[in-house]
Design a protein around this motif. Structure first.
Motif, mmCIF file in Angstrom:
data_model
loop_
_atom_site.group_PDB
_atom_site.id
_atom_site.type_symbol
_atom_site.label_atom_id
_atom_site.label_comp_id
_atom_site.label_asym_id
_atom_site.label_seq_id
_atom_site.Cartn_x
_atom_site.Cartn_y
_atom_site.Cartn_z
ATOM 1 N N ASP A 81 0.837 -1.195 0.000
ATOM 2 C CA ASP A 81 0.000 0.000 0.000
ATOM 3 C C ASP A 81 0.874 1.247 0.000
ATOM 4 O O ASP A 81 1.832 1.348 0.756
ATOM 5 C CB ASP A 81 -0.897 0.021 1.230
ATOM 6 C CG ASP A 81 -2.030 -1.004 1.123
ATOM 7 O OD1 ASP A 81 -2.121 -1.650 0.074
ATOM 8 O OD2 ASP A 81 -2.796 -1.139 2.086
ATOM 9 N N THR A 82 0.543 2.173 -0.908
ATOM 10 C CA THR A 82 1.247 3.453 -0.958
ATOM 11 C C THR A 82 0.352 4.499 -0.321
ATOM 12 O O THR A 82 -0.677 4.864 -0.883
ATOM 13 C CB THR A 82 1.566 3.834 -2.410
ATOM 14 O OG1 THR A 82 2.326 2.792 -3.012
ATOM 15 C CG2 THR A 82 2.345 5.131 -2.470
ATOM 16 N N GLU A 83 0.729 4.957 0.850
ATOM 17 C CA GLU A 83 -0.118 5.861 1.604
ATOM 18 C C GLU A 83 0.444 7.278 1.621
ATOM 19 O O GLU A 83 1.657 7.471 1.667
ATOM 20 C CB GLU A 83 -0.277 5.361 3.049
ATOM 21 C CG GLU A 83 -0.976 4.015 3.150
ATOM 22 C CD GLU A 83 -1.172 3.585 4.593
ATOM 23 O OE1 GLU A 83 -0.726 4.342 5.488
ATOM 24 O OE2 GLU A 83 -1.762 2.521 4.821
ATOM 25 N N ILE A 84 -0.467 8.248 1.567
ATOM 26 C CA ILE A 84 -0.109 9.662 1.695
ATOM 27 C C ILE A 84 -0.662 10.158 3.017
ATOM 28 O O ILE A 84 -1.849 9.975 3.330
ATOM 29 C CB ILE A 84 -0.681 10.484 0.526
ATOM 30 C CG1 ILE A 84 0.024 10.116 -0.780
ATOM 31 C CG2 ILE A 84 -0.547 11.984 0.800
ATOM 32 C CD1 ILE A 84 -0.557 10.800 -1.998
ATOM 33 N N GLU A 85 0.192 10.755 3.820
ATOM 34 C CA GLU A 85 -0.247 11.333 5.087
ATOM 35 C C GLU A 85 -0.790 12.727 4.820
ATOM 36 O O GLU A 85 -0.041 13.651 4.519
ATOM 37 C CB GLU A 85 0.925 11.394 6.076
ATOM 38 C CG GLU A 85 1.451 10.023 6.490
ATOM 39 C CD GLU A 85 0.423 9.216 7.260
ATOM 40 O OE1 GLU A 85 -0.401 9.839 7.971
ATOM 41 O OE2 GLU A 85 0.426 7.975 7.132
ATOM 42 N N SER A 86 -2.101 12.865 4.908
ATOM 43 C CA SER A 86 -2.736 14.156 4.653
ATOM 44 C C SER A 86 -3.990 14.283 5.495
ATOM 45 O O SER A 86 -4.789 13.346 5.576
ATOM 46 C CB SER A 86 -3.097 14.298 3.170
ATOM 47 O OG SER A 86 -3.883 15.457 2.943
ATOM 48 N N SER A 87 -4.145 15.438 6.116
ATOM 49 C CA SER A 87 -5.371 15.714 6.860
ATOM 50 C C SER A 87 -6.508 16.078 5.927
ATOM 51 O O SER A 87 -7.669 16.126 6.352
ATOM 52 C CB SER A 87 -5.141 16.851 7.863
ATOM 53 O OG SER A 87 -4.142 16.511 8.795
ATOM 54 N N GLY A 88 -6.172 16.341 4.663
ATOM 55 C CA GLY A 88 -7.197 16.661 3.682
ATOM 56 C C GLY A 88 -7.151 18.105 3.222
ATOM 57 O O GLY A 88 -6.209 18.851 3.502
ATOM 58 N N VAL A 89 -8.194 18.476 2.513
ATOM 59 C CA VAL A 89 -8.333 19.813 1.938
ATOM 60 C C VAL A 89 -9.679 20.389 2.358
ATOM 61 O O VAL A 89 -10.677 19.663 2.422
ATOM 62 C CB VAL A 89 -8.240 19.747 0.398
ATOM 63 C CG1 VAL A 89 -8.623 21.075 -0.236
ATOM 64 C CG2 VAL A 89 -6.845 19.327 -0.041
ATOM 65 N N LEU A 90 -9.702 21.666 2.659
ATOM 66 C CA LEU A 90 -10.962 22.356 2.928
ATOM 67 C C LEU A 90 -11.351 23.167 1.701
ATOM 68 O O LEU A 90 -10.579 24.006 1.226
ATOM 69 C CB LEU A 90 -10.837 23.281 4.135
ATOM 70 C CG LEU A 90 -10.605 22.613 5.493
ATOM 71 C CD1 LEU A 90 -10.483 23.681 6.581
ATOM 72 C CD2 LEU A 90 -11.703 21.617 5.826
ATOM 73 N N ALA A 91 -12.535 22.875 1.163
ATOM 74 C CA ALA A 91 -13.095 23.718 0.113
ATOM 75 C C ALA A 91 -13.868 24.838 0.795
ATOM 76 O O ALA A 91 -14.785 24.584 1.580
ATOM 77 C CB ALA A 91 -14.013 22.904 -0.791
ATOM 78 N N LEU A 92 -13.477 26.082 0.525
ATOM 79 C CA LEU A 92 -14.076 27.250 1.181
ATOM 80 C C LEU A 92 -14.583 28.223 0.138
ATOM 81 O O LEU A 92 -13.884 28.494 -0.858
ATOM 82 C CB LEU A 92 -13.045 27.949 2.073
ATOM 83 C CG LEU A 92 -12.513 27.141 3.261
ATOM 84 C CD1 LEU A 92 -11.122 27.618 3.657
ATOM 85 C CD2 LEU A 92 -13.464 27.253 4.446
#
Length: 448
Positions: free
Chosen positions: A52-63
């Motif tokens: 598994d290739t994982e990316i550590e990201s809390s995500g993105v907020l669309a504002l």
């Protein structure tokens, strides 16, 4: 008789949303992020280590940036704007696509729904999963239903309900991350009348509100229809005889789909092969004119939460809904009998949160509905309850984080719902009035 025959047409084929109906420009518009998400040939030619290739990201907020009339994609981890997309027309309401990759922008007064790619997604490469992180992009996909209003999600399917207007009828469109990624045909259906309605797709059954043509004093529906959907056709199974006058709001868990009625709730047993419906009356404790207006449910939680409030008010009282029990509707009081501005479940469903009108965020364990934490979050001088200025709360679909947008101060508070603590506050450099969380989700998707 002719109306009955037309209404109970045994099979209605879906249509690709044409300009005369719902879709204006289902065009390619894919960036490198889109192509990775949809081009299996290219992906299979990559050299993989079968892990598994994982990316550590809390995500993105669309504002929604009201200063520039644009949707800004904010990286949560470094708080930088990754990309910005100009909009024309009115301020949108922003939502998250069923699996978290896309922002769903609904501009009701402009008859427009647009979709924006966060650039964060996963691919199943057979023997392993591969995460990707590309620059956010505009998909170029738009829908043009008349007065798009209610957006509901169940599992990996979303439904956008278009209320219609004088001279037009209501309709709905089904979306999924898979359909948006592949630029596939979007299934839709026109109904027989206009209404302020809602639809929800659960497995292969589509439940949608119904308003008889003879009803003219309100645009609220009063019944529910059930269709079978095979991916190509909608086939009408039944129109439930159990009524739901003034129907508004719907929510579901693993076993029940619940609609709010002016006189109680309508519960459909989706765990039963016959999909039986039961109407339950409002308790005697309800004030005159009070009714369940919105319903919140989660797969992992047996009970649902309904809201009750005066028309035009920005605050609501909360009630527990327990379909299949003797006392279906029972009060769920916040501390000091306060009222809620906004509420919902976290991604796991273990926590139910409610932001009260005093700026406090309350956390309840959904297993027993006991209060676990209270977080004083917004002071009185920073809090507004005016429409368009009151705080908004969205939940991550990857963990137990909540993101609280205060349009009055242009701040986003990041909250750990498990501990009931404030993690940090993002100071925005622009005026924001709507928010959606986007990103890589955990293995099991839930309804929000």
């Amino acid at each position: 008789m002719s109306l009955l025959l037309r209404t109970f047409n045994s099979s209605r084929p879906y249509t690709k949303l044409a300009s005369s109906l719902l879709l204006a420009g289902l065009i390619a518009g894919c960036t490198s992020g889109c192509s990775k998400g949809s081009d299996s040939t290219t992906s299979s030619e990559h050299n993989h280590d079968h892990e598994d290739t994982e990316i550590e990201s809390s995500g993105v907020l669309a504002l929604f940036n009201s200063d520039t009339n644009s949707i800004d994609m904010l990286n949560i981890d470094d708080q930088q704007v990754l990309n910005s997309f100009a909009l024309s027309g009115s301020a949108p309401r922003l939502y998250t696509s069923p699996e978290g990759r896309y922002a769903v922008s609904i501009q009701r007064s402009d008859n427009l729904v647009s979709f924006f790619d966060s650039g964060l997604y996963s691919e199943d490469h057979g023997d392993h999963l591969h995460d990707y992180q590309d620059t956010p992009s505009d998909t170029g996909i738009t829908l043009n239903g008349i007065a798009p209003t209610h957006y509901s999600v169940f599992d990996e399917q979303g439904v956008i309900f278009n209320d219609g207007a004088d001279g037009t009828v209501s309709s709905f469109a089904l979306i999924s991350d898979e359909v948006l990624t592949g630029n596939d045909t979007i299934a839709s259906l026109e109904l027989d009348n206009r209404m302020h309605g809602v639809a929800k797709l659960i497995n292969d059954k589509l439940f949608v509100t119904y308003r008889d043509l003879s009803v003219t004093e309100t645009t609220l529906p009063e019944q529910v229809e059930r269709y079978s959907f095979d991916g190509t056709n909608f086939t009408l199974d039944t129109r439930y005889s159990e009524g739901c006058p003034g129907l508004h709001g719907a929510g579901a868990n693993e076993n029940y789909l619940v609609f709010g009625c002016s006189d109680g709730v309508l519960s459909i047993n989706i765990g039963d092969a016959s999909y039986t419906a039961t109407h339950s009356a409002n308790p005697a404790s309800f004030a005159e004119g009070a009714r369940i207006g919105s319903v919140y449910g989660h797969h992992e939680v047996d009970e649902l939460i309904g809201t009750v409030g005066a028309h035009g008010s920005s605050t609501r009282n909360l009630f527990r809904l327990a379909p299949g029990t003797v006392e279906v509707i029972s009060e769920f009081a916040l501390p000091e009998n306060d009222t809620a501005i906004t509420q919902g479940f976290t991604h796991s469903g273990e926590i139910f949160y409610a932001l009260s009108q005093d700026g406090e965020l309350h956390f309840y364990h959904s297993a027993d509905w006991l209060l676990s934490h209270t977080l004083p979050l917004i002071s009185n001088d920073q809090l507004s309850l005016e429409r368009g200025e009151s705080p908004l709360v969205v939940a991550s679909k990857a963990d137990e984080a909540l993101y609280v947008l205060n349009p009055n101060t242009n701040q986003v508070h990041i909250v750990n719902a498990t501990s009931g603590s404030l993690v940090t506050t993002i100071e925005l450099a622009f005026n924001a009035t709507s928010i959606a969380w986007l990103g890589l989700t955990s293995a099991h998707e839930h309804e929000h």
